[in-house]
Design an enzyme around this catalytic site. Sequence first.
Site, PDB file in Angstrom:
ATOM      1  N   CYS A  61       0.861  -1.180   0.000  1.00  0.00           N
ATOM      2  CA  CYS A  61       0.000   0.000   0.000  1.00  0.00           C
ATOM      3  C   CYS A  61       0.897   1.229   0.000  1.00  0.00           C
ATOM      4  CB  CYS A  61      -0.966   0.011   1.177  1.00  0.00           C
ATOM      5  SG  CYS A  61      -0.218   0.397   2.772  1.00  0.00           S
ATOM      6  N   HIS A  92      -4.847   6.379   8.297  1.00  0.00           N
ATOM      7  CA  HIS A  92      -3.468   6.618   8.708  1.00  0.00           C
ATOM      8  C   HIS A  92      -2.814   7.548   7.705  1.00  0.00           C
ATOM      9  CE1 HIS A  92      -3.529   3.029   6.148  1.00  0.00           C
ATOM     10  NE2 HIS A  92      -2.361   3.435   5.681  1.00  0.00           N
TER      11      HIS A  92
END
Length: 683
Positions: free
Chosen positions: A431, A602
């Site tokens: 990611c 995040h």
Amino acid sequence: MTLTDTRVDNPKGPGARAQVQRFGTFLSNMVMPNIGAFIAWGLITSLFIKVGWINLAAGYDALADLGGLAGDSWVAQLGGWGSRTVDGEEVANTGIVGPMITYLLPLLIGYTGGRMVYNERGPRGGVVGAIATMGVIAGTSIPMFMGAMIMGPLGGWTMKKIDAIWDGKIRPGFEMLVDNFSAGIWGMILAIFGFFALSPVVTAVSTALGAGVQFLVNNSLLPLTSVLIEPAKILFLNNAINHGVLTPLGLAQSQATGQSILFLLEANPGPGLGILLAFMLFGKGAAKASAPGAAIIHFLGGIHEIYFPYVLMKPIMIIAAIAGGASGVLMNVLFNGGLRAPAAPGSIIAVYSAVTPQGILGVTLSWIVAAAVSFLVGALLLRISKDKGEGDLGAATASMESMKGKKSSVSGALGAGAAVAGPVKNIVFACDAGMGSSAMGASVLRKKIQDAGFGDIKVVNQAIANLTDSYDIIVTHQDLAARARPMVPSATMFTVDNFMGSPVYDDVVEAVKLANSGSAPAAAAAPAASAPKERTRKLDPNVLPREAVRLGLSASNKEEAIRLAGQTLVAIGAAEEGYIAGMLEREHQVSTFMGNGVAIPHGTNESRGHIRKAALGFLQFPGGVDWNGKTAYVAIPIASNSDEHVGILSALATVLADKSKAERLRTTTSVDEVLDLLAPEEE
């Protein structure tokens, strides 16, 4: 499903062709991530220079009236032509066309090359590569793309070797001092070397190559280059020719004359289009059925490799490709066709985005005539041949992938697959930041792989920026696939849109079973009888403190929910206020919705500097929050600037994948129940 191998194992080692392919891929990987910058430069040039589209449309006199003097117009200032009066003095317009091709584009290539070679420590290799490239740029008067392709990787590689000398030997507290000064000093040395030593050499080579090309142009021999280029495309040697020679020479020619014919020697979509049209009308079997879809992908998408299997299946069709390519080049020679910048990918859309006013006729004729000639020759070859193209297209695709050395990104459009040459040994879940989504996704996938009996296969998570081409399979979010693909060209890619419960994980497991079918997974040993273990908590209360658990919240949208999540991390001392902006930016890049009503917001990789310590939060939204079309009831914000959170997320992943527990987390009114649910018993 069928897993197609992405690497070709050669016990005798790579041959000359494979080495050239690898070199061409390396050059391509330096250029392709920066194609957007090349397109921007090409558009600016096409619009604003003196013979650009705006001046052509408005007329010189209209621009002169607009600014009082032609050089005073905003178009002239951007394009760098004419002059303007500053403080009573006439100064030449510098514009942004010249500085972009002189400085920006080579520096981007140098940075990319340095980071490709040395990516283990973030941008360090890229920075040194860019510094080294600046030296060779300053030492010459021509666009230094060849120099950038040399100095960028050289800077990254040498910095990597230097760092290895004192790795682990620096006293605590002096790491930043040593890192910064070593990069600065070595970058200075390489810049000086590039200025005095390399720039004259590259200038001489570029001049010689340019003279050779000019000789071909002056003697009307340029169409003969198709005899080499068209077969090279089929053998995947085109990247070495295109990005190693044609693109640098073309950019130098474009700066000098406003356009270059060299950009269309390899990128012209006409020859491939004609071949596919011939198969569509006169072929048989799978080739005839798949040719229309392949033609769309080739012509509009610019993925030329889609037609390579058709030629490999019937090699005589290379004559059609050569004839079409040579005809297209001839049209550009006769009618002054050319582009401002490279057309990458070789889509007709990319071609016309870089075309010049004076070159539009030649460019248009080049692809039309190339397609017509390759179609006529291809149709004739199919008509007189007993084999109308009904051969094994799947075998041809496998042959193509074997020569390429990895899986074709478009082979699925041909309905073809190839057997796996070797077992899967490692899988990476990637990611943007390698922090939350990838860690939890890897945990879910790891459990499935282990449950299938393949406990020896490594499943890791990684940030895309830190990926290396050393994995057999990569799993990533569908919105990140385009960024991740160039980093792991030798891996099979699976994309997901749901990190927690994606059916793609089952596809990966099946692919592993097929790939590793030669050696059956070891049977799981029966668990030994033992006394019941006491329940132990896997969550450190310092990582998820009670005050970070917030229940019964509401938010009008995901941005508000993310801000609440970020403020929770700030309140417990885990992050600074600046981290919240990083969380919002991360969500803008790709959704952090994991599935089962859970999101894990995040920050980006760049925002890790605002993290003070590893910590999690837990925010409950009983009414739900719209999260890119999905509904999130729970948000678990993450702050971590190392791998210390991976074990925590591994434990959470198993819990959050359980729909019944996810439902309890959504509805509970007890902080203790939340902590209890997120602290499963050890097995």
